[in-house]
Design an enzyme around this catalytic site. Structure first.
Site, PDB file in Angstrom:
ATOM      1  N   ASN A 148      24.983 -24.263   9.698  1.00  0.00           N
ATOM      2  CA  ASN A 148      25.039 -22.874  10.165  1.00  0.00           C
ATOM      3  C   ASN A 148      25.609 -21.961   9.087  1.00  0.00           C
ATOM      4  OD1 ASN A 148      24.993 -20.620  11.875  1.00  0.00           O
ATOM      5  ND2 ASN A 148      27.023 -21.043  12.683  1.00  0.00           N
ATOM      6  N   LYS A 203      24.127 -30.875  22.186  1.00  0.00           N
ATOM      7  CA  LYS A 203      24.898 -31.266  21.012  1.00  0.00           C
ATOM      8  C   LYS A 203      26.337 -31.381  21.486  1.00  0.00           C
ATOM      9  CE  LYS A 203      26.774 -30.108  16.703  1.00  0.00           C
ATOM     10  NZ  LYS A 203      27.468 -29.020  16.043  1.00  0.00           N
TER      11      LYS A 203
END
Lengths: 76, 258
Positions: B208, B98
């Site tokens: 998250n 990522k």
């Protein structure tokens, strides 16, 4: 001889290889990666990679983080 | 576009939710949230090993069935992101990364220019690159041309929980890039935000803080799982057209009247 590990200056004895250094520092060899002077050194090459004065070594591992930058979960 | 699975560079995931590993109060809480979410891929950050104390491997706290997606969080230049990606690949033996190159500490907005530069280098080196970037269609095209396996536009600033602030841009991206794998990354605060992202046509959502900072992360993880499935189905089902005025559901004809 003096080397820099993760930005810290350290005196190391003798003429160690990268593998020796990892052992000396008592670092967990699994799931870490090592950079020597900005180039990744593959695990299989640690033993044959000899260190020199003023080498710069980065040893990294993984911590919790999604995309929360600068968050360090190893303080939990 | 697959109805059931999220496919990234030939890897198939039945969950369209990707979650982070930061900000949890403890490892058990993280593990419970991960299990509840149904996510099959989690992101982790790369950091220097502390030299002055023994450190256990954070990875040991993760469910071993999870695909680990290393990220380049906290990198501010293409060069640092490239170095971080290479280190992650060496440690984890995964080509997935990522890519995140931050441009500004206050907003954590991405530096799109540096991101593109890093993406080009990493793709050439065989990485499967998933870049976090601003919701810009032209940048999306450049990242795809560079060979990125999926693109990850933000919906709002990282960790803000503001929800999808850019529905028009995300919708345009979906319409203009029908074959791209688009994963909305950053900004989701609660389940309805995730559903909205999916209704706009995203192929997945990465989050998250919305889970980790919930009062009950495992319960929120379940909510997110359901919202993503719900939003995906609504997108595929095709929503009704919006009208300004009422349109009766029952026939008007035959109603009794004085």
């Amino acid at each position: 001889m003096r080397v820099y590990i993760n930005g810290e200056s350290r005196e190391v004895q003798g003429n160690p290889s990268l593998a020796d250094l990892i052992t000396q520092l008592d670092l967990p060899a699994a799931r870490i990666a090592v950079e020597l002077n900005r180039e990744v050194v593959r695990r299989s090459d640690w033993g044959a990679t000899m260190l020199h004065d003023d080498d710069r070594i980065e040893v990294v591992h993984f911590v919790g983080g999604g995309f929360v930058t600068l968050y360090e979960s190893d303080n939990i | 576009m697959s109805r059931e699975n999220l496919v990234i560079a030939g890897r198939t995931f039945s969950s369209r939710l990707i979650i982070g590993t930061g900000k949890y109060r403890n490892h058990d809480e993280m593990r419970r949230a991960h299990d509840a979410s149904g996510a099959e891929m989690v992101t982790v950050a790369v950091r220097r090993v502390p030299l002055d104390r023994s450190s256990e491997s954070f990875l040991d706290y993760l469910n071993p069935s999870l695909q680990i997606l290393p990220n380049t969080a906290a990198c501010f230049t293409a060069e640092d992101a490239i170095r971080t990606a290479r280190l992650a690949r060496e440690a984890l033996q995964t080509d997935l990364v990522k890519l995140e190159v931050i441009g500004d500490q206050t907003t954590l907005f991405p530096d799109n220019e540096q991101t593109l530069e890093a993406a080009r280098v990493l793709v050439k080196e065989g990485f499967v690159v998933l870049p976090y970037f601003s919701d810009d269609l032209i940048m999306a095209k450049k990242l795809l041309d560079a060979g990125c396996a999926a693109i990850m536009p933000l919906a709002a600033p990282i960790g803000s929980g503001l929800g999808v602030q850019n529905p028009a841009n995300l919708r345009i991206m979906r319409e203009q890039l029908p074959d791209a794998t688009i994963i909305v990354d950053a900004g989701v605060g609660t389940a309805s935000d995730a559903a909205i992202a999916m209704e706009l046509g995203a192929d997945g959502v990465l989050m998250n803080t919305a889970i980790a900072e919930a009062q009950d992360p495992a319960m929120m993880a379940t909510a997110m799982k359901l919202a993503i499935e719900s939003g995906r189905l609504a997108y595929l089902a095709g929503r009704m057209r919006k009208r300004l005025y009422a349109s009766a559901s029952s026939p008007l004809e035959g109603a009794i009247s004085a």
